[in-house]
Design a protein around this motif. Sequence first.
Motif, short mmCIF file in Angstrom:
data_model
loop_
_atom_site.label_atom_id
_atom_site.label_comp_id
_atom_site.label_asym_id
_atom_site.label_seq_id
_atom_site.Cartn_x
_atom_site.Cartn_y
_atom_site.Cartn_z
N LEU A 3 13.25 -10.14 -11.49
CA LEU A 3 11.73 -10.72 -11.55
C LEU A 3 12.08 -11.98 -10.35
O LEU A 3 10.58 -12.41 -9.44
N LYS A 4 13.54 -12.73 -9.90
CA LYS A 4 13.26 -13.61 -9.34
C LYS A 4 13.20 -13.28 -7.93
O LYS A 4 12.62 -13.42 -6.62
N ARG A 5 13.63 -11.81 -7.31
CA ARG A 5 13.93 -11.22 -6.18
C ARG A 5 12.51 -11.16 -5.97
O ARG A 5 11.89 -10.99 -4.76
N LEU A 6 11.69 -10.22 -6.70
CA LEU A 6 10.41 -9.45 -6.27
C LEU A 6 9.06 -11.20 -6.12
O LEU A 6 8.71 -10.82 -5.42
N GLU A 7 9.57 -12.04 -6.57
CA GLU A 7 9.14 -13.17 -6.88
C GLU A 7 9.44 -14.61 -5.29
O GLU A 7 7.99 -14.50 -4.98
N GLN A 8 10.75 -14.12 -5.12
CA GLN A 8 10.81 -14.44 -3.61
C GLN A 8 10.33 -13.77 -2.32
O GLN A 8 10.09 -14.51 -1.24
N TRP A 9 10.04 -12.11 -2.85
CA TRP A 9 9.89 -10.77 -1.76
C TRP A 9 8.59 -11.62 -1.06
O TRP A 9 7.28 -11.28 -0.70
N ASP A 10 7.83 -11.52 -2.61
CA ASP A 10 6.65 -11.97 -2.74
C ASP A 10 6.28 -13.16 -2.02
O ASP A 10 5.19 -13.14 -1.45
N GLN A 11 6.30 -14.56 -2.46
CA GLN A 11 5.78 -15.41 -2.06
C GLN A 11 7.00 -15.56 -0.24
O GLN A 11 5.98 -16.01 0.69
N ALA A 12 7.30 -14.80 0.13
CA ALA A 12 8.36 -14.74 1.63
C ALA A 12 7.04 -13.76 2.02
O ALA A 12 6.33 -14.05 3.40
N SER A 13 6.69 -12.54 1.31
CA SER A 13 5.32 -11.65 1.93
C SER A 13 3.72 -12.47 2.38
O SER A 13 3.66 -12.89 3.47
N PHE A 14 4.01 -13.12 1.62
CA PHE A 14 2.35 -13.89 1.64
C PHE A 14 2.58 -15.59 2.20
O PHE A 14 1.51 -16.03 3.78
N CYS A 15 4.27 -15.87 2.61
CA CYS A 15 3.70 -16.61 3.43
C CYS A 15 3.48 -15.90 5.44
O CYS A 15 2.93 -16.74 5.88
N ARG A 16 4.30 -15.10 5.43
CA ARG A 16 4.52 -14.92 6.66
C ARG A 16 2.75 -13.84 7.11
O ARG A 16 2.28 -14.36 8.36
N LEU A 17 2.70 -13.42 5.88
CA LEU A 17 0.66 -13.09 6.05
C LEU A 17 0.28 -14.29 6.47
O LEU A 17 -1.28 -14.07 7.66
#
Length: 174
Positions: A3-17
């Motif tokens: 869940l922590k990795r998923l949250e990190q991916w989600d936030q990093a993807s959001f920031c890139r977009l």
Amino acid sequence: MLLKRLEQWDQASFCRLFSRSSSRFMFNTSYWLSKTADGPLYLLLAATLLALEINAAPSFGQLLLCSFALELPLYLLLKNGIKRPRPADVLSAFIHAHIIPSDRFSLPSGHTAGAFVVATAVAIYYPLFWPLALSWALCIGLSRIMLGVHFPLDVIAGALLGTLCTLCSYMLYI
């Protein structure tokens, strides 16, 4: 850990977009595209198909009504049950949303759910137009990220919600 990795991916993807949305053109495009999923255009689409006596228009309209009757309560239940904060609340040191969202919570994206209700109904009744409807629905989801009001997983959840509600309504309707 997952869940922590998923949250990190989600936030990093959001920031890139989201970082790509700083131009006036991207903001305007995202803003007006997002507006097409506010709801009134869905009614206009169904009414136009009926007025033009397009084949399967009554069934298409009924499927939309049934799908939204299922999607909306589930959307509200999920949004108010999960209570996931919006990106600007989580990443306030880094970003500010380009628009003021209509409510406090982020998951699922209601605009995306509605767009996928329509796109799935189009796929069922007007498959020739499905690629166009799917492209539009995907762009709605992307616009919500670009406007800074949803994380990518909110959009994915909205897409699943809209699609599944329409498929369930179709199975019950037939």
